[in-house]
Design an enzyme around this catalytic site. Structure first.
Site, PDB file in Angstrom:
ATOM      1  N   GLU A  45      43.613   6.726 -60.121  1.00 17.12           N
ATOM      2  CA  GLU A  45      42.506   5.995 -60.733  1.00 17.12           C
ATOM      3  C   GLU A  45      41.188   6.420 -60.106  1.00 17.12           C
ATOM      4  OE1 GLU A  45      41.943   1.803 -59.782  1.00 17.12           O
ATOM      5  OE2 GLU A  45      43.815   1.849 -58.661  1.00 17.12           O
TER       6      GLU A  45
ATOM      7  N   HIS B 255      53.404  -3.645 -54.010  1.00 19.84           N
ATOM      8  CA  HIS B 255      52.107  -2.954 -53.987  1.00 19.84           C
ATOM      9  C   HIS B 255      51.214  -3.629 -52.940  1.00 19.84           C
ATOM     10  CE1 HIS B 255      48.295  -1.313 -54.881  1.00 19.84           C
ATOM     11  NE2 HIS B 255      47.826  -2.415 -55.445  1.00 19.84           N
TER      12      HIS B 255
ATOM     13  N   CYS C 146      46.483   0.728 -60.069  1.00 17.80           N
ATOM     14  CA  CYS C 146      47.456   1.087 -59.028  1.00 17.80           C
ATOM     15  C   CYS C 146      48.875   1.220 -59.570  1.00 17.80           C
ATOM     16  CB  CYS C 146      47.425   0.047 -57.910  1.00 17.80           C
ATOM     17  SG  CYS C 146      45.792  -0.172 -57.210  1.00 17.80           S
TER      18      CYS C 146
HETATM   19  N1  COA Z   1      41.238 -15.077 -38.195  1.00 14.20           N
HETATM   20  C1  COA Z   1      42.355 -14.989 -38.958  1.00 14.20           C
HETATM   21  N2  COA Z   1      42.345 -15.060 -40.319  1.00 14.20           N
HETATM   22  C2  COA Z   1      41.148 -15.213 -40.922  1.00 14.20           C
HETATM   23  C3  COA Z   1      39.948 -15.321 -40.179  1.00 14.20           C
HETATM   24  C4  COA Z   1      40.035 -15.239 -38.765  1.00 14.20           C
HETATM   25  N3  COA Z   1      38.941 -15.313 -37.990  1.00 14.20           N
HETATM   26  N4  COA Z   1      38.933 -15.440 -41.053  1.00 14.20           N
HETATM   27  C5  COA Z   1      39.470 -15.431 -42.301  1.00 14.20           C
HETATM   28  N5  COA Z   1      40.812 -15.294 -42.206  1.00 14.20           N
HETATM   29  C6  COA Z   1      41.780 -15.198 -43.315  1.00 14.20           C
HETATM   30  C7  COA Z   1      41.504 -16.129 -44.469  1.00 14.20           C
HETATM   31  O1  COA Z   1      42.057 -17.421 -44.233  1.00 14.20           O
HETATM   32  C8  COA Z   1      42.191 -15.385 -45.607  1.00 14.20           C
HETATM   33  O2  COA Z   1      43.588 -15.577 -45.532  1.00 14.20           O
HETATM   34  P1  COA Z   1      44.383 -16.243 -46.756  1.00 14.20           P
HETATM   35  O3  COA Z   1      44.071 -15.403 -47.969  1.00 14.20           O
HETATM   36  O4  COA Z   1      45.810 -16.127 -46.337  1.00 14.20           O
HETATM   37  O5  COA Z   1      43.866 -17.632 -46.882  1.00 14.20           O
HETATM   38  C9  COA Z   1      41.958 -13.922 -45.256  1.00 14.20           C
HETATM   39  O6  COA Z   1      41.622 -13.899 -43.876  1.00 14.20           O
HETATM   40  C10 COA Z   1      40.818 -13.280 -46.027  1.00 14.20           C
HETATM   41  O7  COA Z   1      39.692 -14.098 -45.901  1.00 14.20           O
HETATM   42  P2  COA Z   1      38.750 -14.354 -47.161  1.00 14.20           P
HETATM   43  O8  COA Z   1      37.642 -15.246 -46.763  1.00 14.20           O
HETATM   44  O9  COA Z   1      39.579 -14.772 -48.349  1.00 14.20           O
HETATM   45  O10 COA Z   1      38.206 -12.871 -47.352  1.00 14.20           O
HETATM   46  P3  COA Z   1      37.153 -12.298 -48.348  1.00 14.20           P
HETATM   47  O11 COA Z   1      36.873 -13.229 -49.478  1.00 14.20           O
HETATM   48  O12 COA Z   1      35.980 -11.890 -47.535  1.00 14.20           O
HETATM   49  O13 COA Z   1      37.845 -10.995 -48.929  1.00 14.20           O
HETATM   50  C11 COA Z   1      39.549 -10.074 -50.378  1.00 14.20           C
HETATM   51  C12 COA Z   1      39.255 -10.828 -49.078  1.00 14.20           C
HETATM   52  C13 COA Z   1      41.016  -9.665 -50.377  1.00 14.20           C
HETATM   53  C14 COA Z   1      39.272 -11.003 -51.580  1.00 14.20           C
HETATM   54  C15 COA Z   1      38.622  -8.815 -50.459  1.00 14.20           C
HETATM   55  O14 COA Z   1      38.838  -8.017 -49.335  1.00 14.20           O
HETATM   56  C16 COA Z   1      38.852  -7.989 -51.710  1.00 14.20           C
HETATM   57  O15 COA Z   1      38.362  -8.314 -52.786  1.00 14.20           O
HETATM   58  N6  COA Z   1      39.606  -6.875 -51.598  1.00 14.20           N
HETATM   59  C17 COA Z   1      39.969  -6.038 -52.743  1.00 14.20           C
HETATM   60  C18 COA Z   1      41.344  -6.428 -53.200  1.00 14.20           C
HETATM   61  C19 COA Z   1      41.801  -5.509 -54.305  1.00 14.20           C
HETATM   62  O16 COA Z   1      41.629  -4.329 -54.207  1.00 14.20           O
HETATM   63  N7  COA Z   1      42.374  -6.033 -55.355  1.00 14.20           N
HETATM   64  C20 COA Z   1      42.720  -5.234 -56.496  1.00 14.20           C
HETATM   65  C21 COA Z   1      43.950  -4.458 -56.360  1.00 14.20           C
HETATM   66  S1  COA Z   1      45.446  -5.362 -56.468  1.00 14.20           S
END
Ligand code: COA
Length: 379
Positions: free
Chosen positions: A79, A231, A111
């Site tokens: 992709e 995945h 993916c």
């Molecule tokens: N210590 C431990 N864990 C922590 C933490 C800390 N200090 N701070 C946050 N976390 C945890 C959160 O609780 C969360 O866990 P959970 O999902 O089990 O509740 C995780 O870390 C991520 O935190 P979050 O605030 O949700 O992160 P974010 O909103 O900044 O971004 C994604 C996370 C995944 C949404 C982001 O990285 C993203 O969009 N990635 C792309 C994903 C993708 O490619 N998807 C398409 C293909 S399938």
């Protein structure tokens, strides 16, 4: 007839960004990345590495150890395409001296597309058992800097040789499907990075897992797996998926079925179409008790298309793996300072004129230049 994966090799970039380096820049707790997302490092490509060079490096241990003259089809899943018309696999054919009597096409569906390629290859070999198919998945996962998704970047390629009487994995005939028109992740033609709603995508992934698993079961598929690969857009997604799958089967999650499959991806990050199959390498190369056992595989591509299928590990599979080669590749990588990563984040693509790329010491083949809009590879 037994059909499946006879050989599997993968490659990733020679450079990575450690999550400590990213968290220092972002002033974020590194545990958010290490524990919250399940990532320690993300692979970063220098400008002279692209999906073609990664694909060649994934294929090289297979090409070095096995005659490929029976291969007449190369299916290239990606992709992060480098051309709207020409299939990236044609460059691979030339650089790797593959036979000229060959059909080569590129497949796209986020993916998921490597799984479509694998299933098409399986059907083709069933029709023509003397033929062999190369399935290559190669992607560079790159999001905007300072976005939430930045910590889930990565890069990698997988090459799989699909044959009858495979030596590593026999693909079983049943598969469960689920697809639906949603906008969780997409990259319009005018954008170099995708638009992603990561939280929506996580929910959509789990919904698709439920749909595909139900469909798999409706066809008589059983849940007696010794391991599962999901995945992995980031490592924690595998944990969430396994919790969901266990709940659907009224089981307490047994993470020993999952853990070995997370090891490599934790060090590489997302590699989109290659991610599930790098996880498969991680599982096969880090567990020793899988001969004759069934494993479950869940493939998800945003947008979305998903598939749950299963496979049986072949007796003696370990001798067909490239464990040491992969281990040495992962251990020989170098860390990047944030500033260097930032410079490489959006490489010149020759859009505004010719580009010449310095040798990043990532090995060959490498992308040496783009002149007259044509990619020039150094073999
Ligand atoms: N210590 C431990 N864990 C922590 C933490 C800390 N200090 N701070 C946050 N976390 C945890 C959160 O609780 C969360 O866990 P959970 O999902 O089990 O509740 C995780 O870390 C991520 O935190 P979050 O605030 O949700 O992160 P974010 O909103 O900044 O971004 C994604 C996370 C995944 C949404 C982001 O990285 C993203 O969009 N990635 C792309 C994903 C993708 O490619 N998807 C398409 C293909 S399938």
């Amino acid at each position: 007839m037994r059909i499946g994966i006879n050989r599997i090799g993968f490659a990733t970039a020679r450079y990575y960004l450690d999550m400590d380096e990213l968290s220092a820049h972002n002033q974020t707790d590194p545990n958010k990345y290490r524990t919250g997302l399940g990532q320690d490092k993300i692979a970063i490509c220098p400008p002279d590495e692209d999906i073609v060079t990664l694909a060649c490096k994934a294929l090289s241990p297979i090409a070095a150890s096995r005659d490929l003259s029976n291969v007449d089809t190369l299916l290239f899943a990606t992709e992060s395409g480098i051309d709207q018309s020409k299939a990236a696999g044609i460059y691979v054919q030339k650089l790797m001296n593959l036979p000229k009597q060959m059909r080569i096409v590129e497949l796209k569906q986020a993916c998921y597309s490597a799984t479509a390629a694998l299933q098409l290859a399986r059907s083709y070999v069933a029709e023509k058992p003397s033929r062999e198919v190369l399935v290559i998945a190669s992607d560079i996962a790159r999001y905007d800097r300072d976005s939430a998704a930045e910590a889930t970047q990565g890069a990698g390629a997988v090459a799989m040789l699909i044959t009858q009487n495979p030596e590593i994995l026999e693909i079983e005939p049943i598969s469960g499907l689920y697809s639906e028109d949603i906008m969780d992740f997409f990259r319009p033609n005018h954008r170099k990075t995708p638009l992603v709603d990561g939280r929506f995508s996580t929910t959509a992934y789990l919904k698709a897992l439920e749909g595909a698993w139900e469909h798999y079961q409706q066809q008589g598929g059983l849940a007696d797996f010794k391991a599962l690969c999901y995945h992995l857009p980031f490592g924690k997604m595998g944990v969430k998926a396994h919790e969901k799958w266990s709940k659907l089967n009224h089981q307490t999650p047994d993470f020993s079925l999952l853990d070995a499959g997370l090891i490599y991806n934790r060090q590489i990050g997302n590699s989109y179409s290659a991610s599930l199959y790098i996880s498969l390498c991680s599982l096969l190369e880090n567990r020793e008790d899988l001969a004759g056992q069934r494993i479950g595989m869940f493939s998800y591509g945003s947008g979305c298309v998903s598939e749950f299928f299963s496979a049986r590990v072949c007796e003696g599979y370990q001798s067909a793996l490239f464990h040491q080669h992969h281990q040495a590749m992962l251990e020989s990588r170098s860390p990047l300072r944030y500033e260097q990563y930032a410079r490489w984040h959006t490489p010149d693509d020759g859009e505004f004129g010719d580009a010449v790329f310095h040798d990043s010491e990532s090995g060959t083949p490498r992308l040496a230049a783009i002149t007259q809009h044509q990619r020039r590879y150094q073999p």
